[in-house]
Design a protein around this motif. Structure first.
Motif, PDB file in Angstrom:
ATOM      1  N   VAL A   6      26.984  22.442  92.900  1.00 30.34           N
ATOM      2  CA  VAL A   6      26.704  23.639  93.658  1.00 30.34           C
ATOM      3  C   VAL A   6      27.161  23.642  95.173  1.00 30.34           C
ATOM      4  N   HIS A   7      28.094  24.364  95.759  1.00 33.25           N
ATOM      5  CA  HIS A   7      28.798  24.159  96.856  1.00 33.25           C
ATOM      6  C   HIS A   7      27.823  24.537  98.167  1.00 33.25           C
ATOM      7  N   GLY A   8      27.931  24.319  99.078  1.00 33.17           N
ATOM      8  CA  GLY A   8      27.285  24.573 100.495  1.00 33.17           C
ATOM      9  C   GLY A   8      27.763  25.774 100.995  1.00 33.17           C
ATOM     10  N   VAL A   9      27.324  26.132 102.395  1.00 34.72           N
ATOM     11  CA  VAL A   9      27.794  27.083 103.044  1.00 34.72           C
ATOM     12  C   VAL A   9      29.384  27.119 103.471  1.00 34.72           C
ATOM     13  N   ASN A  10      30.037  28.038 104.056  1.00 37.05           N
ATOM     14  CA  ASN A  10      31.058  27.925 104.880  1.00 37.05           C
ATOM     15  C   ASN A  10      32.214  27.574 103.717  1.00 37.05           C
ATOM     16  N   ASN A  11      31.751  27.851 102.376  1.00 43.76           N
ATOM     17  CA  ASN A  11      33.023  27.919 101.303  1.00 43.76           C
ATOM     18  C   ASN A  11      33.230  29.364 101.165  1.00 43.76           C
ATOM     19  N   ARG A  12      34.737  29.427 100.933  1.00 44.74           N
ATOM     20  CA  ARG A  12      35.333  30.732 100.509  1.00 44.74           C
ATOM     21  C   ARG A  12      36.560  30.448  99.777  1.00 44.74           C
ATOM     22  N   ILE A 263      24.841  18.169  91.202  1.00 49.42           N
ATOM     23  CA  ILE A 263      25.320  17.735  92.327  1.00 49.42           C
ATOM     24  C   ILE A 263      25.109  18.889  93.525  1.00 49.42           C
ATOM     25  N   ALA A 264      24.403  18.491  94.476  1.00 46.35           N
ATOM     26  CA  ALA A 264      24.418  19.837  95.298  1.00 46.35           C
ATOM     27  C   ALA A 264      24.889  19.334  96.795  1.00 46.35           C
ATOM     28  N   HIS A 265      25.580  20.169  97.385  1.00 46.84           N
ATOM     29  CA  HIS A 265      26.318  19.758  98.617  1.00 46.84           C
ATOM     30  C   HIS A 265      25.542  20.749  99.594  1.00 46.84           C
ATOM     31  N   SER A 266      25.189  20.026 100.982  1.00 45.70           N
ATOM     32  CA  SER A 266      24.756  20.887 101.792  1.00 45.70           C
ATOM     33  C   SER A 266      23.751  21.781 101.627  1.00 45.70           C
ATOM     34  N   PHE A 267      24.081  23.078 101.932  1.00 42.97           N
ATOM     35  CA  PHE A 267      22.988  24.219 101.368  1.00 42.97           C
ATOM     36  C   PHE A 267      22.765  24.562 100.048  1.00 42.97           C
ATOM     37  N   VAL A 291      23.698  15.973  98.339  1.00 46.27           N
ATOM     38  CA  VAL A 291      24.508  15.340  99.277  1.00 46.27           C
ATOM     39  C   VAL A 291      24.678  16.141 100.761  1.00 46.27           C
ATOM     40  N   GLY A 292      24.445  15.172 101.826  1.00 45.22           N
ATOM     41  CA  GLY A 292      24.744  16.048 102.991  1.00 45.22           C
ATOM     42  C   GLY A 292      23.824  17.200 103.206  1.00 45.22           C
ATOM     43  N   SER A 293      22.661  17.266 102.584  1.00 47.21           N
ATOM     44  CA  SER A 293      21.810  18.317 102.605  1.00 47.21           C
ATOM     45  C   SER A 293      20.785  18.534 103.713  1.00 47.21           C
ATOM     46  N   GLN A 294      20.067  19.593 103.680  1.00 44.12           N
ATOM     47  CA  GLN A 294      18.930  19.953 104.643  1.00 44.12           C
ATOM     48  C   GLN A 294      17.661  20.399 103.936  1.00 44.12           C
ATOM     49  N   VAL A 295      17.647  19.932 102.612  1.00 44.11           N
ATOM     50  CA  VAL A 295      16.446  20.219 101.903  1.00 44.11           C
ATOM     51  C   VAL A 295      15.241  19.900 102.704  1.00 44.11           C
ATOM     52  N   SER A 360      34.056  10.885 111.591  1.00 44.45           N
ATOM     53  CA  SER A 360      33.437  11.143 112.843  1.00 44.45           C
ATOM     54  C   SER A 360      32.321  12.140 112.571  1.00 44.45           C
ATOM     55  N   SER A 361      31.642  12.518 113.545  1.00 41.11           N
ATOM     56  CA  SER A 361      30.395  13.615 113.532  1.00 41.11           C
ATOM     57  C   SER A 361      31.112  14.829 112.913  1.00 41.11           C
ATOM     58  N   PHE A 362      32.379  15.240 113.258  1.00 34.65           N
ATOM     59  CA  PHE A 362      32.869  16.434 112.926  1.00 34.65           C
ATOM     60  C   PHE A 362      33.417  16.489 111.546  1.00 34.65           C
ATOM     61  N   GLY A 363      34.003  15.326 110.884  1.00 38.44           N
ATOM     62  CA  GLY A 363      34.556  15.360 109.408  1.00 38.44           C
ATOM     63  C   GLY A 363      33.493  14.841 108.409  1.00 38.44           C
ATOM     64  N   ALA A 364      32.470  14.357 108.937  1.00 37.50           N
ATOM     65  CA  ALA A 364      31.525  13.456 107.876  1.00 37.50           C
ATOM     66  C   ALA A 364      30.981  14.636 107.039  1.00 37.50           C
ATOM     67  N   HIS A 365      30.575  15.714 107.390  1.00 37.03           N
ATOM     68  CA  HIS A 365      29.672  16.736 106.365  1.00 37.03           C
ATOM     69  C   HIS A 365      30.650  17.212 105.224  1.00 37.03           C
TER      70      HIS A 365
END
Length: 385
Positions: A6-12, A263-267, A291-295, A360-365
């Motif tokens: 299950v992908h997260g946000v900002n995926n098109r 497997i659920a990434h981010s949102f 993974v990299g989530s805000q649950v 780095s902080s920008f690429g880690a997510h």
């Protein structure tokens, strides 16, 4: 055995999205499946796509500051300072490109970085699977020979050739026209040329816009989901897209007597938690990996359909009960990933794990699934259940 991603946000949908999906599926089949005693072709990977139902921007994000424009400063020039800070983040992940120096300190880490770079060039799932097979050979060689003598006179220009020769990393099916060796050479080249001069103002401006765009769509997708996720009887299109593949995978799992892994990434983690606690708690899942989530963060803010403001009764000591249909829950975060959070302090029965993406902080997510070592560790953790 089915795995649902299950992908997260900002995926098109687009070339980059499809290539990432194919690369991820290839590594899951070639690295995770064998570790679980399965033939790679038997693993079914389902990728529900809900991004098309996310935020739409009527003016095409026209409100984002143009990085090539000059603006009148409103007092202190905070924009210049912001560009400097972001440029610093880029510099944080900058590498000289000398893969040999890295290999002399840690050959396994150098191989992981090299294959991550080569993985970026995979255009089909078959190519990704070939890379995964090659990575396994190189990984086994490095484990048995952590400090080989040939590294002493190796150079970046011939590192891929030397590694390929000793690890027989090309003893797999052809990777495109040039084979695995050419893809590894391209990987070395990407490492050397990937990052522009992070101290230049132009680089800082472009990075800021990219970061700004990512955060804007992240917030937009989250807002759209929270305001219009629907009800049990009438779930939103976002929820329905994920539910359909979850139910399909559940049927496959039941029919074959195999476990169901999600497997659920981010949102994607938030969507899964809403489904397991509200939309369809009957879906039995053997293992959920967020993974990299805000649950945990969203439960702290009580933003789920099933969230109760009376729980925990003794904050911050008490915790919410893990969804009853979920047998096991692993949560992975990188401390460099500012959009990833722990879950264990909030939900009972969750195991939190740290993973260093190397970004780095920008690429880690978005970096977890670009590192071959992530799939190795995922496979090992799944066998420990």
């Amino acid at each position: 055995m089915p795995i649902v991603f299950v992908h997260g946000v900002n995926n098109r949908d687009g070339e980059a999205y499809r290539e990432n999906e194919q690369a991820r599926s290839g590594f899951l089949k070639e690295i995770v499946a064998p570790a679980l005693g399965m033939k790679p072709n038997k693993l079914q990977v389902l990728n529900p796509y809900w991004g098309k139902y996310g935020a739409q921007f009527a003016w095409g994000m026209a409100v984002l500051p143009n990085p090539s424009a000059e603006f009148e400063a409103f007092g202190k020039d905070a924009e210049t300072e912001a560009r400097g800070r972001v440029a610093g983040l880029l510099a944080e992940s900058h590498t000289s490109g000398n893969i040999v120096d890295m290999a002399k300190n840690d050959l396994l880490a150098a191989i992981d970085l090299l294959y991550a770079s080569a993985m970026a060039g995979a255009e089909t799932e078959e190519q990704a699977r070939d890379l995964a097979k090659s990575y396994e050979l190189a990984f086994a060689y490095a484990e048995a020979n952590p400090q080989p003598a040939w590294l002493e006179d190796a150079e970046s220009t011939n590192f891929a050739d030397r590694l390929n020769h000793v690890a027989r990393a090309s003893d797999v099916e052809s990777f495109g026209a040039g084979g695995i060796l050419d893809s590894l050479k391209e990987g070395v080249s990407r490492l050397f040329n990937a990052v522009p001069d992070a101290t230049t103002e132009a680089a800082g401006r472009l990075l800021r816009k990219k970061l700004n765009t990512t955060i804007t769509r992240f917030a937009g997708d989250a807002f759209v989901y929270l305001s219009d996720r629907g009800t049990v009887d009438s779930p939103s299109l976002m929820v329905s897209a994920v539910l359909a593949d979850l139910r399909k995978a559940s049927s496959i799992s039941t029919a074959e007597g195999e476990p169901l892994v999600v497997i659920a990434h981010s949102f994607g983690g938030e969507i899964m938690y809403d489904i397991l606690t509200y939309f369809d708690p009957s879906i039995a899942i053997d293992c959920l990996i967020t993974v990299g989530s805000q649950v945990g963060l969203f439960e702290e803010m009580k933003l789920y359909k099933a969230s109760s403001h009376t729980l925990p009764t003794n904050p911050p000591v008490g915790r919410v009960v893990r969804p009853a249909s979920l047998k096991r829950w692993l949560n992975v975060f990188d401390t460099n990933d500012v959009l990833s959070y722990q879950v264990e302090p909030v939900v009972d029965g969750v195991s939190d794990f740290h993973y260093d993406t190397g970004y780095s902080s920008f690429g880690a997510h978005g970096g977890y699934f670009m590192r071959p070592s992530f799939y190795k560790r995922l496979a090992w953790r799944l066998t420990q259940g």
